[in-house]
Motif scaffolding. Structure first.
Motif, PDB file in Angstrom:
ATOM      1  N   GLY A 162     -23.426  16.039  68.001  1.00 42.43           N
ATOM      2  CA  GLY A 162     -23.023  17.183  68.813  1.00 42.43           C
ATOM      3  C   GLY A 162     -22.470  18.249  67.905  1.00 42.43           C
ATOM      4  O   GLY A 162     -23.102  18.620  66.909  1.00 42.43           O
ATOM      5  N   ARG A 163     -21.255  18.735  68.223  1.00 42.08           N
ATOM      6  CA  ARG A 163     -20.632  19.791  67.421  1.00 42.08           C
ATOM      7  C   ARG A 163     -19.720  19.209  66.347  1.00 42.08           C
ATOM      8  O   ARG A 163     -18.898  19.924  65.784  1.00 42.08           O
ATOM      9  CB  ARG A 163     -19.842  20.719  68.345  1.00 42.08           C
ATOM     10  CG  ARG A 163     -19.633  22.112  67.803  1.00 42.08           C
ATOM     11  CD  ARG A 163     -18.893  22.956  68.799  1.00 42.08           C
ATOM     12  NE  ARG A 163     -17.551  22.436  69.033  1.00 42.08           N
ATOM     13  CZ  ARG A 163     -16.721  22.913  69.961  1.00 42.08           C
ATOM     14  NH1 ARG A 163     -17.104  23.904  70.746  1.00 42.08           N
ATOM     15  NH2 ARG A 163     -15.519  22.405  70.124  1.00 42.08           N
ATOM     16  N   CYS A 164     -19.867  17.911  66.066  1.00 36.83           N
ATOM     17  CA  CYS A 164     -19.006  17.248  65.082  1.00 36.83           C
ATOM     18  C   CYS A 164     -19.828  16.692  63.939  1.00 36.83           C
ATOM     19  O   CYS A 164     -20.992  16.312  64.117  1.00 36.83           O
ATOM     20  CB  CYS A 164     -18.242  16.099  65.733  1.00 36.83           C
ATOM     21  SG  CYS A 164     -17.116  16.640  67.029  1.00 36.83           S
ATOM     22  N   VAL A 165     -19.189  16.624  62.769  1.00 33.45           N
ATOM     23  CA  VAL A 165     -19.792  15.917  61.641  1.00 33.45           C
ATOM     24  C   VAL A 165     -18.951  14.679  61.381  1.00 33.45           C
ATOM     25  O   VAL A 165     -17.719  14.728  61.424  1.00 33.45           O
ATOM     26  CB  VAL A 165     -19.876  16.823  60.392  1.00 33.45           C
ATOM     27  CG1 VAL A 165     -18.519  17.296  59.913  1.00 33.45           C
ATOM     28  CG2 VAL A 165     -20.619  16.096  59.266  1.00 33.45           C
ATOM     29  N   GLU A 166     -19.647  13.567  61.157  1.00 27.80           N
ATOM     30  CA  GLU A 166     -18.974  12.292  60.903  1.00 27.80           C
ATOM     31  C   GLU A 166     -19.055  11.971  59.428  1.00 27.80           C
ATOM     32  O   GLU A 166     -20.144  11.956  58.840  1.00 27.80           O
ATOM     33  CB  GLU A 166     -19.640  11.186  61.725  1.00 27.80           C
ATOM     34  CG  GLU A 166     -18.937   9.843  61.615  1.00 27.80           C
ATOM     35  CD  GLU A 166     -19.598   8.821  62.519  1.00 27.80           C
ATOM     36  OE1 GLU A 166     -19.269   8.775  63.709  1.00 27.80           O
ATOM     37  OE2 GLU A 166     -20.483   8.098  62.008  1.00 27.80           O
ATOM     38  N   SER A 192     -16.323  23.674  64.897  1.00 29.49           N
ATOM     39  CA  SER A 192     -15.922  25.005  65.350  1.00 29.49           C
ATOM     40  C   SER A 192     -14.567  25.421  64.786  1.00 29.49           C
ATOM     41  O   SER A 192     -14.302  26.608  64.634  1.00 29.49           O
ATOM     42  CB  SER A 192     -15.879  25.064  66.878  1.00 29.49           C
ATOM     43  OG  SER A 192     -14.821  24.270  67.365  1.00 29.49           O
ATOM     44  N   ASN A 193     -13.711  24.432  64.477  1.00 26.09           N
ATOM     45  CA  ASN A 193     -12.387  24.783  63.953  1.00 26.09           C
ATOM     46  C   ASN A 193     -11.978  23.923  62.758  1.00 26.09           C
ATOM     47  O   ASN A 193     -10.895  24.122  62.209  1.00 26.09           O
ATOM     48  CB  ASN A 193     -11.327  24.679  65.067  1.00 26.09           C
ATOM     49  CG  ASN A 193     -11.343  23.322  65.741  1.00 26.09           C
ATOM     50  OD1 ASN A 193     -11.809  22.341  65.166  1.00 26.09           O
ATOM     51  ND2 ASN A 193     -10.832  23.243  66.963  1.00 26.09           N
ATOM     52  N   GLY A 194     -12.821  22.978  62.384  1.00 25.50           N
ATOM     53  CA  GLY A 194     -12.560  22.136  61.220  1.00 25.50           C
ATOM     54  C   GLY A 194     -11.599  20.992  61.461  1.00 25.50           C
ATOM     55  O   GLY A 194     -11.345  20.195  60.550  1.00 25.50           O
ATOM     56  N   LEU A 195     -11.065  20.871  62.666  1.00 31.38           N
ATOM     57  CA  LEU A 195     -10.020  19.869  62.905  1.00 31.38           C
ATOM     58  C   LEU A 195     -10.590  18.452  62.935  1.00 31.38           C
ATOM     59  O   LEU A 195     -11.637  18.207  63.546  1.00 31.38           O
ATOM     60  CB  LEU A 195      -9.309  20.159  64.230  1.00 31.38           C
ATOM     61  CG  LEU A 195      -8.468  21.439  64.248  1.00 31.38           C
ATOM     62  CD1 LEU A 195      -7.930  21.697  65.651  1.00 31.38           C
ATOM     63  CD2 LEU A 195      -7.320  21.335  63.243  1.00 31.38           C
ATOM     64  N   PRO A 196      -9.869  17.497  62.304  1.00 30.82           N
ATOM     65  CA  PRO A 196     -10.299  16.100  62.387  1.00 30.82           C
ATOM     66  C   PRO A 196      -9.959  15.552  63.772  1.00 30.82           C
ATOM     67  O   PRO A 196      -8.903  15.862  64.328  1.00 30.82           O
ATOM     68  CB  PRO A 196      -9.466  15.414  61.294  1.00 30.82           C
ATOM     69  CG  PRO A 196      -8.238  16.258  61.170  1.00 30.82           C
ATOM     70  CD  PRO A 196      -8.657  17.671  61.493  1.00 30.82           C
ATOM     71  N   LEU A 197     -10.854  14.749  64.316  1.00 36.58           N
ATOM     72  CA  LEU A 197     -10.642  14.214  65.661  1.00 36.58           C
ATOM     73  C   LEU A 197     -10.043  12.818  65.636  1.00 36.58           C
ATOM     74  O   LEU A 197      -9.588  12.337  66.670  1.00 36.58           O
ATOM     75  CB  LEU A 197     -11.963  14.206  66.434  1.00 36.58           C
ATOM     76  CG  LEU A 197     -12.588  15.598  66.585  1.00 36.58           C
ATOM     77  CD1 LEU A 197     -13.893  15.517  67.343  1.00 36.58           C
ATOM     78  CD2 LEU A 197     -11.624  16.548  67.267  1.00 36.58           C
ATOM     79  N   GLU A 198     -10.090  12.162  64.479  1.00 37.33           N
ATOM     80  CA  GLU A 198      -9.387  10.887  64.344  1.00 37.33           C
ATOM     81  C   GLU A 198      -9.148  10.604  62.871  1.00 37.33           C
ATOM     82  O   GLU A 198      -9.758  11.205  62.007  1.00 37.33           O
ATOM     83  CB  GLU A 198     -10.139   9.724  65.005  1.00 37.33           C
ATOM     84  CG  GLU A 198     -11.390   9.295  64.299  1.00 37.33           C
ATOM     85  CD  GLU A 198     -12.614   9.980  64.875  1.00 37.33           C
ATOM     86  OE1 GLU A 198     -13.395  10.508  64.075  1.00 37.33           O
ATOM     87  OE2 GLU A 198     -12.787   9.994  66.084  1.00 37.33           O
ATOM     88  N   GLU A 199      -8.233   9.678  62.623  1.00 35.84           N
ATOM     89  CA  GLU A 199      -7.915   9.281  61.255  1.00 35.84           C
ATOM     90  C   GLU A 199      -9.078   8.472  60.683  1.00 35.84           C
ATOM     91  O   GLU A 199      -9.925   8.023  61.449  1.00 35.84           O
ATOM     92  CB  GLU A 199      -6.616   8.458  61.252  1.00 35.84           C
ATOM     93  CG  GLU A 199      -5.441   9.299  61.707  1.00 35.84           C
ATOM     94  CD  GLU A 199      -4.131   8.528  61.666  1.00 35.84           C
ATOM     95  OE1 GLU A 199      -4.173   7.281  61.638  1.00 35.84           O
ATOM     96  OE2 GLU A 199      -3.087   9.189  61.672  1.00 35.84           O
ATOM     97  N   PRO A 200      -9.132   8.315  59.349  1.00 35.44           N
ATOM     98  CA  PRO A 200      -8.029   8.526  58.415  1.00 35.44           C
ATOM     99  C   PRO A 200      -7.822   9.988  57.988  1.00 35.44           C
ATOM    100  O   PRO A 200      -6.772  10.301  57.461  1.00 35.44           O
ATOM    101  CB  PRO A 200      -8.408   7.662  57.214  1.00 35.44           C
ATOM    102  CG  PRO A 200      -9.891   7.614  57.240  1.00 35.44           C
ATOM    103  CD  PRO A 200     -10.258   7.598  58.698  1.00 35.44           C
ATOM    104  N   ALA A 201      -8.780  10.869  58.183  1.00 32.88           N
ATOM    105  CA  ALA A 201      -8.564  12.264  57.792  1.00 32.88           C
ATOM    106  C   ALA A 201      -7.535  12.903  58.723  1.00 32.88           C
ATOM    107  O   ALA A 201      -7.555  12.669  59.943  1.00 32.88           O
ATOM    108  CB  ALA A 201      -9.880  13.040  57.856  1.00 32.88           C
ATOM    109  N   THR A 202      -6.623  13.680  58.160  1.00 30.39           N
ATOM    110  CA  THR A 202      -5.613  14.358  58.970  1.00 30.39           C
ATOM    111  C   THR A 202      -5.602  15.870  58.721  1.00 30.39           C
ATOM    112  O   THR A 202      -4.990  16.600  59.496  1.00 30.39           O
ATOM    113  CB  THR A 202      -4.201  13.811  58.664  1.00 30.39           C
ATOM    114  OG1 THR A 202      -3.942  13.955  57.263  1.00 30.39           O
ATOM    115  CG2 THR A 202      -4.086  12.344  59.057  1.00 30.39           C
ATOM    116  N   LEU A 203      -6.251  16.320  57.661  1.00 32.63           N
ATOM    117  CA  LEU A 203      -6.264  17.743  57.334  1.00 32.63           C
ATOM    118  C   LEU A 203      -7.571  18.372  57.798  1.00 32.63           C
ATOM    119  O   LEU A 203      -8.635  17.744  57.733  1.00 32.63           O
ATOM    120  CB  LEU A 203      -6.109  17.947  55.827  1.00 32.63           C
ATOM    121  CG  LEU A 203      -4.811  17.416  55.217  1.00 32.63           C
ATOM    122  CD1 LEU A 203      -4.841  17.558  53.698  1.00 32.63           C
ATOM    123  CD2 LEU A 203      -3.616  18.162  55.809  1.00 32.63           C
TER     124      LEU A 203
END
Ligand code: FES
Length: 104
Positions: free
Chosen positions: A58-62, A73-84
């Motif tokens: 979809g609109r996310c990269v895994e 669309s905004n670069g935000l991580p949707l789950e850990e381990p990434a937080t930035l």
């Protein structure tokens, strides 16, 4: 305002596809989500994984390494381990040409 740099043509990245594009030392992930284009840094914020080697969902990269998903669309991580968040870049489409204005 930074000057826009040519990335590629709109037909180079089809809907549902993404690709890595080098601009000097900088690597951009360009994705086409149902005809809308998004550009982010092509490097995970958790460790040094190349996101364009992962999956576009979809609109996310895994991320291919530990599976964090980022909203393009905004670069935000949707789950850990990434937080930035990823840096997102502004795209300008002129006809069939895509230009990018790199974020600071
Ligand atoms: S390197 Fe991307 S989630 Fe760990």
């Amino acid at each position: 305002m930074p000057s826009a740099q040519f990335l590629c043509h709109t037909h180079d990245v089809k809907p549902g596809e993404m690709r890595r594009i080098k601009l000097g030392t900088h690597a951009i992930l360009l994705a086409n989500v149902e005809g809308s284009f998004y550009a982010v840094d092509d490097l995970c914020t958790h460790e040094d994984a190349i996101l364009s080697n992962g999956a576009l969902k979809g609109r996310c990269v895994e991320c291919p390494l530990h599976g964090s998903r980022f909203d393009l669309s905004n670069g935000l991580p949707l789950e850990e381990p990434a937080t930035l968040a990823l840096r997102t870049h502004t795209l300008v489409i002129d006809g069939n040409k895509i230009f990018v204005e790199l974020a600071d």
